[in-house]
Design a protein around this motif. Structure first.
Motif, PDB file in Angstrom:
ATOM      1  N   ILE A 176      39.116  48.358  33.860  1.00  0.00           N
ATOM      2  CA  ILE A 176      39.175  46.922  34.107  1.00  0.00           C
ATOM      3  C   ILE A 176      38.757  46.733  35.557  1.00  0.00           C
ATOM      4  CG2 ILE A 176      40.635  44.871  34.233  1.00  0.00           C
ATOM      5  CD1 ILE A 176      42.396  46.147  32.043  1.00  0.00           C
ATOM      6  N   ARG A 177      37.683  45.982  35.753  1.00  0.00           N
ATOM      7  CA  ARG A 177      37.109  45.819  37.094  1.00  0.00           C
ATOM      8  C   ARG A 177      36.503  44.424  37.236  1.00  0.00           C
ATOM      9  NH1 ARG A 177      31.837  45.568  36.207  1.00  0.00           N
ATOM     10  NH2 ARG A 177      30.768  46.986  34.801  1.00  0.00           N
ATOM     11  N   ASP A 207      26.784  42.092  34.487  1.00  0.00           N
ATOM     12  CA  ASP A 207      27.712  41.963  33.353  1.00  0.00           C
ATOM     13  C   ASP A 207      27.683  40.576  32.723  1.00  0.00           C
ATOM     14  OD1 ASP A 207      28.779  44.568  33.828  1.00  0.00           O
ATOM     15  OD2 ASP A 207      30.192  43.734  35.300  1.00  0.00           O
ATOM     16  N   ILE A 208      27.093  39.612  33.390  1.00  0.00           N
ATOM     17  CA  ILE A 208      27.248  38.212  32.982  1.00  0.00           C
ATOM     18  C   ILE A 208      26.695  37.953  31.585  1.00  0.00           C
ATOM     19  CG2 ILE A 208      26.685  35.811  33.561  1.00  0.00           C
ATOM     20  CD1 ILE A 208      28.895  37.255  35.290  1.00  0.00           C
ATOM     21  N   MET A 219      37.141  39.236  35.509  1.00  0.00           N
ATOM     22  CA  MET A 219      37.267  40.652  35.227  1.00  0.00           C
ATOM     23  C   MET A 219      36.577  41.011  33.924  1.00  0.00           C
ATOM     24  SD  MET A 219      39.003  41.275  37.908  1.00  0.00           S
ATOM     25  CE  MET A 219      39.355  43.005  37.672  1.00  0.00           C
ATOM     26  N   VAL A 220      36.147  42.261  33.832  1.00  0.00           N
ATOM     27  CA  VAL A 220      35.630  42.809  32.588  1.00  0.00           C
ATOM     28  C   VAL A 220      36.369  44.095  32.270  1.00  0.00           C
ATOM     29  CG1 VAL A 220      33.325  41.770  32.683  1.00  0.00           C
ATOM     30  CG2 VAL A 220      33.730  43.976  33.794  1.00  0.00           C
ATOM     31  N   THR A 278      36.843  40.498  28.541  1.00  0.00           N
ATOM     32  CA  THR A 278      36.744  39.737  29.784  1.00  0.00           C
ATOM     33  C   THR A 278      37.923  38.797  29.902  1.00  0.00           C
ATOM     34  OG1 THR A 278      35.287  38.373  31.164  1.00  0.00           O
ATOM     35  CG2 THR A 278      35.356  37.852  28.808  1.00  0.00           C
ATOM     36  N   MET A 279      38.177  38.350  31.113  1.00  0.00           N
ATOM     37  CA  MET A 279      39.194  37.337  31.390  1.00  0.00           C
ATOM     38  C   MET A 279      39.026  36.880  32.825  1.00  0.00           C
ATOM     39  SD  MET A 279      42.586  39.247  32.543  1.00  0.00           S
ATOM     40  CE  MET A 279      42.799  37.823  33.496  1.00  0.00           C
TER      41      MET A 279
END
Length: 150
Positions: A6-7, A13-14, A55-56, A66-67
Motif C-alpha cells: 500500500i503506497r 497509476d492514475i 493510495m494504491v 485504491t482509496m
C-alpha cells in the motif's frame, strides 16, 4: 497478502485507479477513463497537499485497490482533526480476499498515528454490501448525509 504494497499513487497509476473507480454501476456513470486529463490534474493537486493521501494497493506490478484519505482540521470536538475515507475500490479479482479490510485498517491506523480523533466515510445508499462491510469493521451509521450537485 505478504506480496501486497500500500503506497501513494503515482502519475503512472492514475489510469488503473480511474479504471477501478469506473468499474461498478455508479462509477460507470460518473467516470471517464478515456480522458485522463482531469484525473492527472487532480492527482497533481492531491500530491501537493499534505492533507490528502491517494493510495494504491499493488500486487506485483498491478494496481488492485485504491482509496483516498483526507484530513480535515476543525474547531469542533475540541479542535480535532478528522479523517475522511473516500473512493475505496478493490479490483473484481481481489474482492473477498481481505484487501478492502487491509485498506481500511491502513487508513484508520494512519489517521490515528497522525493525530486524528475521528474517521468518517460516506457510502452511496445503494451500496448495501459496502454498508455491511464498514459495519463489520466497526463503523456506525450515525448520521444522514446530504449532497448538492454543482
Amino acid at each position: 497478502m505478504t506480496d501486497l504494497e500500500i503506497r501513494p499513487a503515482r502519475r503512472e497509476d492514475i489510469a488503473a485507479v480511474v479504471a477501478l473507480l469506473a468499474d461498478d454501476p455508479l462509477g460507470a456513470q460518473r467516470e471517464s477513463p478515456d480522458d485522463l486529463t482531469p484525473y492527472l490534474a487532480a492527482h497533481e493537486r492531491l500530491a501537493d497537499d499534505p492533507h490528502q493521501h491517494l493510495m494504491v494497493a499493488v500486487r506485483g506490478e498491478r494496481v488492485v485497490g485504491t482509496m483516498q484519505l483526507t484530513y480535515i482540521p476543525g474547531l469542533s470536538r475540541r479542535g480535532a482533526t478528522r479523517a475522511v475515507i473516500e473512493g475505496v475500490r478493490v479490483h473484481g479479482d481481489e474482492r473477498g480476499s481481505g484487501l478492502g479490510s487491509r485498506l481500511i485498517t491502513w487508513a484508520v491506523d494512519t489517521a490515528r498515528d497522525d493525530g486524528c480523533t475521528l474517521v468518517q466515510l460516506t457510502s452511496d445508499v445503494s451500496r448495501t454490501d459496502a454498508h455491511r462491510f464498514y459495519e463489520r469493521l466497526g463503523f456506525a451509521a450515525t448520521h444522514v448525509g446530504f449532497k448538492l450537485q454543482l
